[in-house]
Design a protein around this motif. Structure first.
Motif, PDB file in Angstrom:
ATOM      1  N   GLY A  19     121.861   2.477  -4.532  1.00 33.95           N
ATOM      2  CA  GLY A  19     121.912   3.832  -4.010  1.00 33.95           C
ATOM      3  C   GLY A  19     123.306   4.420  -4.055  1.00 33.95           C
ATOM      4  O   GLY A  19     123.480   5.633  -4.139  1.00 33.95           O
ATOM      5  N   GLY A  20     124.323   3.552  -4.021  1.00 35.70           N
ATOM      6  CA  GLY A  20     125.699   4.026  -3.990  1.00 35.70           C
ATOM      7  C   GLY A  20     126.304   4.332  -5.336  1.00 35.70           C
ATOM      8  O   GLY A  20     127.237   5.150  -5.420  1.00 35.70           O
ATOM      9  N   ILE A  21     125.814   3.702  -6.422  1.00 39.42           N
ATOM     10  CA  ILE A  21     126.477   3.901  -7.719  1.00 39.42           C
ATOM     11  C   ILE A  21     125.576   4.435  -8.834  1.00 39.42           C
ATOM     12  O   ILE A  21     126.081   4.913  -9.855  1.00 39.42           O
ATOM     13  CB  ILE A  21     127.157   2.600  -8.208  1.00 39.42           C
ATOM     14  CG1 ILE A  21     126.120   1.498  -8.468  1.00 39.42           C
ATOM     15  CG2 ILE A  21     128.202   2.145  -7.213  1.00 39.42           C
ATOM     16  CD1 ILE A  21     126.727   0.220  -9.040  1.00 39.42           C
ATOM     17  N   ARG A  22     124.261   4.372  -8.666  1.00 39.60           N
ATOM     18  CA  ARG A  22     123.385   4.923  -9.707  1.00 39.60           C
ATOM     19  C   ARG A  22     123.315   6.437  -9.597  1.00 39.60           C
ATOM     20  O   ARG A  22     123.695   7.023  -8.587  1.00 39.60           O
ATOM     21  CB  ARG A  22     121.974   4.330  -9.592  1.00 39.60           C
ATOM     22  CG  ARG A  22     121.833   2.918 -10.129  1.00 39.60           C
ATOM     23  CD  ARG A  22     120.382   2.503 -10.184  1.00 39.60           C
ATOM     24  NE  ARG A  22     120.206   1.181 -10.724  1.00 39.60           N
ATOM     25  CZ  ARG A  22     120.155   0.893 -12.023  1.00 39.60           C
ATOM     26  NH1 ARG A  22     120.276   1.856 -12.913  1.00 39.60           N
ATOM     27  NH2 ARG A  22     119.984  -0.350 -12.434  1.00 39.60           N
ATOM     28  N   PHE A  23     122.789   7.091 -10.644  1.00 35.90           N
ATOM     29  CA  PHE A  23     122.662   8.549 -10.630  1.00 35.90           C
ATOM     30  C   PHE A  23     121.391   8.961 -11.366  1.00 35.90           C
ATOM     31  O   PHE A  23     120.913   8.251 -12.248  1.00 35.90           O
ATOM     32  CB  PHE A  23     123.875   9.216 -11.287  1.00 35.90           C
ATOM     33  CG  PHE A  23     123.979   8.943 -12.766  1.00 35.90           C
ATOM     34  CD1 PHE A  23     123.541   9.882 -13.691  1.00 35.90           C
ATOM     35  CD2 PHE A  23     124.500   7.739 -13.243  1.00 35.90           C
ATOM     36  CE1 PHE A  23     123.625   9.637 -15.061  1.00 35.90           C
ATOM     37  CE2 PHE A  23     124.585   7.486 -14.602  1.00 35.90           C
ATOM     38  CZ  PHE A  23     124.146   8.440 -15.510  1.00 35.90           C
TER      39      PHE A  23
ATOM     40  N   ALA B 251     123.917   4.226   2.483  1.00 29.47           N
ATOM     41  CA  ALA B 251     123.692   4.552   1.068  1.00 29.47           C
ATOM     42  C   ALA B 251     123.835   6.051   0.815  1.00 29.47           C
ATOM     43  O   ALA B 251     124.395   6.467  -0.208  1.00 29.47           O
ATOM     44  CB  ALA B 251     122.299   4.082   0.639  1.00 29.47           C
TER      45      ALA B 251
ATOM     46  N   LYS C 168     126.924   7.678  -1.488  1.00 31.30           N
ATOM     47  CA  LYS C 168     126.655   8.378  -2.747  1.00 31.30           C
ATOM     48  C   LYS C 168     126.965   9.866  -2.679  1.00 31.30           C
ATOM     49  O   LYS C 168     127.531  10.422  -3.632  1.00 31.30           O
ATOM     50  CB  LYS C 168     125.177   8.195  -3.130  1.00 31.30           C
ATOM     51  CG  LYS C 168     124.867   8.693  -4.548  1.00 31.30           C
ATOM     52  CD  LYS C 168     125.610   7.847  -5.565  1.00 31.30           C
ATOM     53  CE  LYS C 168     125.409   8.302  -6.995  1.00 31.30           C
ATOM     54  NZ  LYS C 168     126.147   9.530  -7.289  1.00 31.30           N
TER      55      LYS C 168
ATOM     56  N   PHE D 250     131.428   8.983  -2.826  1.00 29.95           N
ATOM     57  CA  PHE D 250     131.552   8.963  -4.279  1.00 29.95           C
ATOM     58  C   PHE D 250     132.168  10.268  -4.811  1.00 29.95           C
ATOM     59  O   PHE D 250     133.132  10.221  -5.591  1.00 29.95           O
ATOM     60  CB  PHE D 250     130.173   8.724  -4.925  1.00 29.95           C
ATOM     61  CG  PHE D 250     130.235   8.233  -6.346  1.00 29.95           C
ATOM     62  CD1 PHE D 250     131.055   8.836  -7.279  1.00 29.95           C
ATOM     63  CD2 PHE D 250     129.442   7.171  -6.761  1.00 29.95           C
ATOM     64  CE1 PHE D 250     131.104   8.395  -8.597  1.00 29.95           C
ATOM     65  CE2 PHE D 250     129.474   6.720  -8.071  1.00 29.95           C
ATOM     66  CZ  PHE D 250     130.317   7.345  -8.982  1.00 29.95           C
TER      67      PHE D 250
ATOM     68  N   THR E 164     120.696   8.977  -6.381  1.00 28.82           N
ATOM     69  CA  THR E 164     120.503   7.755  -7.161  1.00 28.82           C
ATOM     70  C   THR E 164     119.276   7.864  -8.073  1.00 28.82           C
ATOM     71  O   THR E 164     118.424   8.737  -7.892  1.00 28.82           O
ATOM     72  CB  THR E 164     120.370   6.534  -6.233  1.00 28.82           C
ATOM     73  OG1 THR E 164     120.468   5.342  -7.007  1.00 28.82           O
ATOM     74  CG2 THR E 164     119.039   6.557  -5.486  1.00 28.82           C
TER      75      THR E 164
ATOM     76  N   GLN F 210     118.220  10.949  -0.666  1.00 29.39           N
ATOM     77  CA  GLN F 210     119.351  11.431  -1.462  1.00 29.39           C
ATOM     78  C   GLN F 210     118.956  12.616  -2.333  1.00 29.39           C
ATOM     79  O   GLN F 210     119.720  13.578  -2.476  1.00 29.39           O
ATOM     80  CB  GLN F 210     119.903  10.301  -2.338  1.00 29.39           C
ATOM     81  CG  GLN F 210     120.731   9.276  -1.594  1.00 29.39           C
ATOM     82  CD  GLN F 210     121.438   8.328  -2.534  1.00 29.39           C
ATOM     83  OE1 GLN F 210     121.369   8.454  -3.764  1.00 29.39           O
ATOM     84  NE2 GLN F 210     122.120   7.345  -1.970  1.00 29.39           N
TER      85      GLN F 210
ATOM     86  N   CYS G 128     120.957  16.057  -1.630  1.00 28.81           N
ATOM     87  CA  CYS G 128     121.970  16.442  -2.620  1.00 28.81           C
ATOM     88  C   CYS G 128     121.974  17.946  -2.849  1.00 28.81           C
ATOM     89  O   CYS G 128     122.993  18.517  -3.255  1.00 28.81           O
ATOM     90  CB  CYS G 128     121.774  15.684  -3.930  1.00 28.81           C
ATOM     91  SG  CYS G 128     120.536  16.347  -5.043  1.00 28.81           S
TER      92      CYS G 128
END
Length: 303
Positions: free
Chosen positions: A100-104, A226, A230, A234, A263, A288, A292
């Motif tokens: 959840g923290g690094i994917r997009f 998470a 993100k 991030f 994510t 998210q 967002c």
């Protein structure tokens, strides 16, 4: 401000429309998985090949943007590992936090950048994708290998995954065509144009189909971490690095938009395959994706 609203509302309207279609089972429950697969293997690659092959690319400036994205991902990755030493999440939950923290989400990223910055911005985002997707996959699989017994890392399997990834291959093909100064036949270009036009709308509808609100009832501290990592941490990290690299205003904005993306839905698939917390992963993806819109609305006017 009006421009931002006019950009965000259509994108998230399509996402919510996709969720509505899922709820009423239109056109059928079997349709959307096939539509998503068609988008992933045909429509999106067509879009990427067409845009990259026909654009003017400044490799030197683009390299700074790619480096900024890779460094930001690395910092967030190690920050979450450090945080885990203090909070000590359970292993299953932590793998979902990391994803959840690094994917997009590719579809939301390309749709938003294309809407705001047009073809030039879309090409820049696509080039960043070509580098960060394999890098993120290495980090996520490594996280499972470190924190889950079943999350074993296989270099051969990983390389096969990269070769079979249609988005990466499309970026490579488009880049090779662009670098070799090959002019595609008009018939091919027109075909790619038609397919490209359908890629982002269908992709956004598929994002909506993937939303799972029922899992939000079991929200935990992992979900909060998470989301903050993100959608707040991030973007801040990637903005700071972009300033250090002296990115142009447009590239800096694209970098922050990339960082502020929700994510990816593929995180759910990886969690399911490697024994992660699928319920938490579904909650992270859903929350998210919804939040967002708020964070982008707050961040973009300052870029």
């Amino acid at each position: 401000m009006e421009h931002i609203v006019n950009t965000l509302i259509p994108i998230f309207s399509l996402i919510l429309l996709g969720y509505f279609f899922k709820r009423i089972k239109f056109p059928s429950t079997d349709f959307w998985p096939m539509a998503d697969k068609f988008t992933y293997y045909v429509l999106m690659p067509s879009l990427l090949i067409y845009k990259i092959s026909t654009s003017n690319i400044d490799l030197e400036k683009t390299l700074d943007l790619v480096t900024t994205a890779l460094l930001a991902i690395s910092i967030v990755f190690f920050s979450l590992i450090l945080l885990n030493f203090f909070i000590k999440f359970n292993n299953k939950g932590f793998t979902s936090i990391m994803q959840g923290g690094i994917r997009f989400n590719t579809y939301v990223l390309l749709a938003f950048v294309d809407s705001v910055y047009g073809d030039k911005g879309l090409v820049l985002a696509a080039i960043v994708m070509a580098f960060v997707i394999p890098f993120i996959n290495v980090l996520c699989i490594s996280t499972f290998a470190l924190y889950m017994r079943d999350g074993k890392f296989s270099l051969l399997k990983f390389l096969q995954t990269l070769i079979k990834n249609p988005l990466i291959m499309a970026c490579v093909i488009g880049g090779l065509i662009n670098a070799s100064d090959i002019t595609l036949p008009i018939v091919v270009l027109k075909s790619l144009t038609i397919l490209s036009a359908a890629a982002l709308p269908v992709g956004l509808l598929s994002v909506g189909v993937g939303l799972e609100f029922k899992y939000l009832k079991s929200a935990k501290k992992e979900l909060i971490v998470a989301v903050i990592a993100k959608l707040i941490y991030f973007p801040f990290v990637i903005y700071s690095i972009g300033i250090m690299f002296g990115l142009s205003n447009e590239m800096l904005a694209i970098a922050v938009i990339f960082g502020a993306m929700p994510t990816a839905v593929s995180g759910y698939i990886l969690a399911r395959e490697l024994g992660g917390d699928v319920t938490l992963m579904a909650s992270i993806i859903t929350l998210q994706t919804l939040l967002c819109m708020v964070t982008l609305f707050l961040v973009i006017p300052f870029l």
